[in-house]
Design a protein around this motif. Structure first.
Motif, PDB file in Angstrom:
ATOM      1  N   ARG A 176      -4.829   8.335   4.454  1.00  0.00           N
ATOM      2  CA  ARG A 176      -4.279   7.530   3.173  1.00  0.00           C
ATOM      3  C   ARG A 176      -5.497   6.997   2.416  1.00  0.00           C
ATOM      4  NH1 ARG A 176      -0.897   2.939   6.211  1.00  0.00           N
ATOM      5  NH2 ARG A 176      -2.367   2.211   7.972  1.00  0.00           N
ATOM      6  N   ASP A 177      -6.660   6.817   2.637  1.00  0.00           N
ATOM      7  CA  ASP A 177      -7.935   6.407   1.796  1.00  0.00           C
ATOM      8  C   ASP A 177      -9.154   7.405   1.963  1.00  0.00           C
ATOM      9  OD1 ASP A 177      -9.646   5.179   3.911  1.00  0.00           O
ATOM     10  OD2 ASP A 177      -7.728   4.405   4.372  1.00  0.00           O
ATOM     11  N   THR A 178      -9.951   7.407   1.106  1.00  0.00           N
ATOM     12  CA  THR A 178     -11.174   8.248   1.086  1.00  0.00           C
ATOM     13  C   THR A 178     -12.148   7.756   2.136  1.00  0.00           C
ATOM     14  OG1 THR A 178     -12.338   6.857  -0.755  1.00  0.00           O
ATOM     15  CG2 THR A 178     -11.154   8.870  -1.554  1.00  0.00           C
ATOM     16  N   VAL A 192      -8.957  17.847   7.458  1.00  0.00           N
ATOM     17  CA  VAL A 192      -8.413  16.590   7.062  1.00  0.00           C
ATOM     18  C   VAL A 192      -8.175  16.442   5.430  1.00  0.00           C
ATOM     19  CG1 VAL A 192     -10.368  15.266   6.655  1.00  0.00           C
ATOM     20  CG2 VAL A 192      -8.339  14.016   7.062  1.00  0.00           C
ATOM     21  N   GLN A 193      -7.112  15.863   4.873  1.00  0.00           N
ATOM     22  CA  GLN A 193      -6.648  15.739   3.382  1.00  0.00           C
ATOM     23  C   GLN A 193      -6.324  14.264   3.090  1.00  0.00           C
ATOM     24  OE1 GLN A 193      -4.379  19.309   1.848  1.00  0.00           O
ATOM     25  NE2 GLN A 193      -4.168  19.881   4.263  1.00  0.00           N
ATOM     26  N   LEU A 194      -6.285  14.168   1.826  1.00  0.00           N
ATOM     27  CA  LEU A 194      -5.916  12.831   1.462  1.00  0.00           C
ATOM     28  C   LEU A 194      -4.335  12.804   0.894  1.00  0.00           C
ATOM     29  CD1 LEU A 194      -8.530  11.341  -1.034  1.00  0.00           C
ATOM     30  CD2 LEU A 194      -7.460  10.043   1.088  1.00  0.00           C
ATOM     31  N   CYS A 195      -3.640  11.828   1.320  1.00  0.00           N
ATOM     32  CA  CYS A 195      -2.114  11.539   0.947  1.00  0.00           C
ATOM     33  C   CYS A 195      -1.927   9.820   1.001  1.00  0.00           C
ATOM     34  CB  CYS A 195      -1.351  12.264   2.035  1.00  0.00           C
ATOM     35  SG  CYS A 195       0.621  12.034   1.509  1.00  0.00           S
ATOM     36  N   PRO A 196      -1.499   9.481  -0.154  1.00  0.00           N
ATOM     37  CA  PRO A 196      -1.394   8.076  -0.460  1.00  0.00           C
ATOM     38  C   PRO A 196      -0.415   7.344   0.655  1.00  0.00           C
ATOM     39  CG  PRO A 196      -1.227   9.140  -2.512  1.00  0.00           C
ATOM     40  CD  PRO A 196      -1.192  10.376  -1.650  1.00  0.00           C
ATOM     41  N   ARG A 387       4.305  15.928  -4.061  1.00  0.00           N
ATOM     42  CA  ARG A 387       3.555  17.239  -4.510  1.00  0.00           C
ATOM     43  C   ARG A 387       3.251  17.814  -3.043  1.00  0.00           C
ATOM     44  NH1 ARG A 387       1.219  15.347  -9.263  1.00  0.00           N
ATOM     45  NH2 ARG A 387      -0.740  14.887  -8.192  1.00  0.00           N
ATOM     46  N   ILE A 388       2.299  16.735  -2.351  1.00  0.00           N
ATOM     47  CA  ILE A 388       1.955  17.053  -1.008  1.00  0.00           C
ATOM     48  C   ILE A 388       3.105  17.426   0.081  1.00  0.00           C
ATOM     49  CG2 ILE A 388       0.573  16.337   1.043  1.00  0.00           C
ATOM     50  CD1 ILE A 388      -0.984  14.538  -0.848  1.00  0.00           C
TER      51      ILE A 388
END
Length: 400
Positions: A176-178, A192-196, A387-388
């Motif tokens: 949930r964070d960079t 791994v990917q970002l999702c809020p 969207r994710i």
């Protein structure tokens, strides 16, 4: 018999008159791991938000093992037909395997991961290794493993290795964070990917209205990285006092202060804050833990809330209160990274900043502007989440 082109055309046209049968689309089944901190209202909030969202894409079955408090499950509003009652995690795993064997034509997911990973004791490492032994079985059965909502703090080398090992068998990995994204990649978790954070979609669609109140809530924990230091505590109390003094100066009156807590372990420190403030300010101590059902009751009466708990900061504004993050920027990694990712640095005050007055005055002077900013941010972050999840779980149209 000789077939002519005309007769073939007739047959084709006749065939079109018969109703065609739609191909049955597959169903999504989500096996949801409810392992978390059960006395943390913020954890209840993000779990409830994600479960509600998953229902839009399929059927949810939640781990309701005997060790999970009934009160926590009630807060999540898990329905009877969604509950998997079992004695332990082993039985839950067997339920997933049995389901996957019987529903090979459908999509079976294990969804887990909300919360923080840090440290790395022997038990944590062994738990990860044991998990990594089971995950290949799921993969062989076509079960998709989705981890979502993670934050990564400082970890031992052994813990990093065990997380990377487990990550080999995860189909989709969302943090949930960079900062957590970078940590994951440095550990070798490449997918791994970002999702809020899921708090952005909690009570989505309800009205957002800034409160005109001057009441201030203080909702704090007394540690950074789970380490209590008097130096940090004194700096935190000092910044609380400075903020209250500047607010009272601006309003030219005494303001009412609520000291409350959303995590049961914060009760003692909240009492300590109350004792440190009560001789100088009009302070009230809320002596019961705020649960999800209490958030509107308290935050809707506040103009500001000062906190170093992320899900206090990211829930109070939903009820009209402006969040102010009083944090140790170097060590409250999760909050600092999340606010920076969302371009919400203005909401953040470092407790070790020797000259915080200009930041505080900016918050007090531009309260309405900042409130609009965080509500716009909420919409943007929620759209990213939708969207994710749609990309990950949407079954699409029925095939003809």
């Amino acid at each position: 018999m000789k077939w002519t082109g005309e007769s073939q055309a007739c047959v084709s046209r006749a065939t079109l008159k018969f109703p065609y049968k739609k191909e049955k689309r597959s169903v999504n089944y989500f096996f949801y791991q409810t392992k978390t901190k059960y006395d943390n209202t913020g954890d209840a909030l993000i779990n409830k938000a994600l479960i509600s969202e998953l229902r839009k894409y399929g059927r949810v079955f939640a781990n309701c093992s005997a060790y999970i408090p009934v009160e926590f499950l009630e807060e999540l509003e898990i329905r009877k037909d969604e509950q998997i009652i079992c004695k332990n995690s082993r039985q839950f795993a067997l339920k997933i395997i049995g389901h996957a064997l019987l529903h090979r034509q459908d999509n079976t997911y294990i969804v887990s991961g909300l919360g923080d990973i840090y440290g790395g004791g022997v038990k944590k490492v062994m738990r990860n290794v044991l998990s990594a032994c089971v995950l290949p079985v799921y993969s062989l059965l076509g079960v998709k493993n989705v981890r979502i909502g993670r934050s990564f703090g400082v970890m031992t080398k052994a813990m990093q290795w065990s997380e990377a090992l487990r990550g080999l068998f995860v189909n989709s990995y969302f943090v949930r964070d960079t900062q957590s994204l970078q940590r994951c990649r440095s550990m070798g978790i490449s997918k791994v990917q970002l999702c809020p954070d899921m708090s952005w979609i909690y009570e989505e669609g309800t009205e957002r209205q800034e409160n005109a109140s001057d009441v201030v809530m203080i909702n704090m924990k007394g540690s950074t990285l789970n380490i209590k230091e008097q130096k940090y505590i004194d700096a935190l109390i000092k910044k609380c006092k400075t903020f209250l003094e500047r607010l009272e100066k601006e309003k030219n009156k005494k303001v009412h202060v609520l000291v409350a807590y959303q995590v049961s372990e914060d009760e003692e420190f909240s009492q300590y804050i109350y004792q440190r403030l009560k001789d100088e300010f009009d302070v009230e101590f809320v002596d019961t833990q705020m649960k999800l059902g209490d958030l509107r009751k308290y935050y809707s009466h506040c103009g500001y809330h000062l906190s170093n708990r992320m899900h206090s900061l990211l829930s109070g504004y939903k009820y009209g209160s402006l969040p102010v993050a009083l944090i140790d920027v170097k060590n409250h990694l999760k909050i600092a990274a999340t606010l920076k990712d969302c371009d919400l640095d203005e909401f953040m005050i470092d407790v070790f900043d020797e000259f915080p007055e200009s930041k505080m005055d900016n918050i007090l002077t531009n309260k309405s502007k900042l409130y609009r900013k965080i509500t716009i941010c909420e919409v943007e972050q929620a759209e990213k989440i939708h969207r994710i999840l749609s990309r990950e779980f949407d079954r699409g149209e029925e095939k003809e």
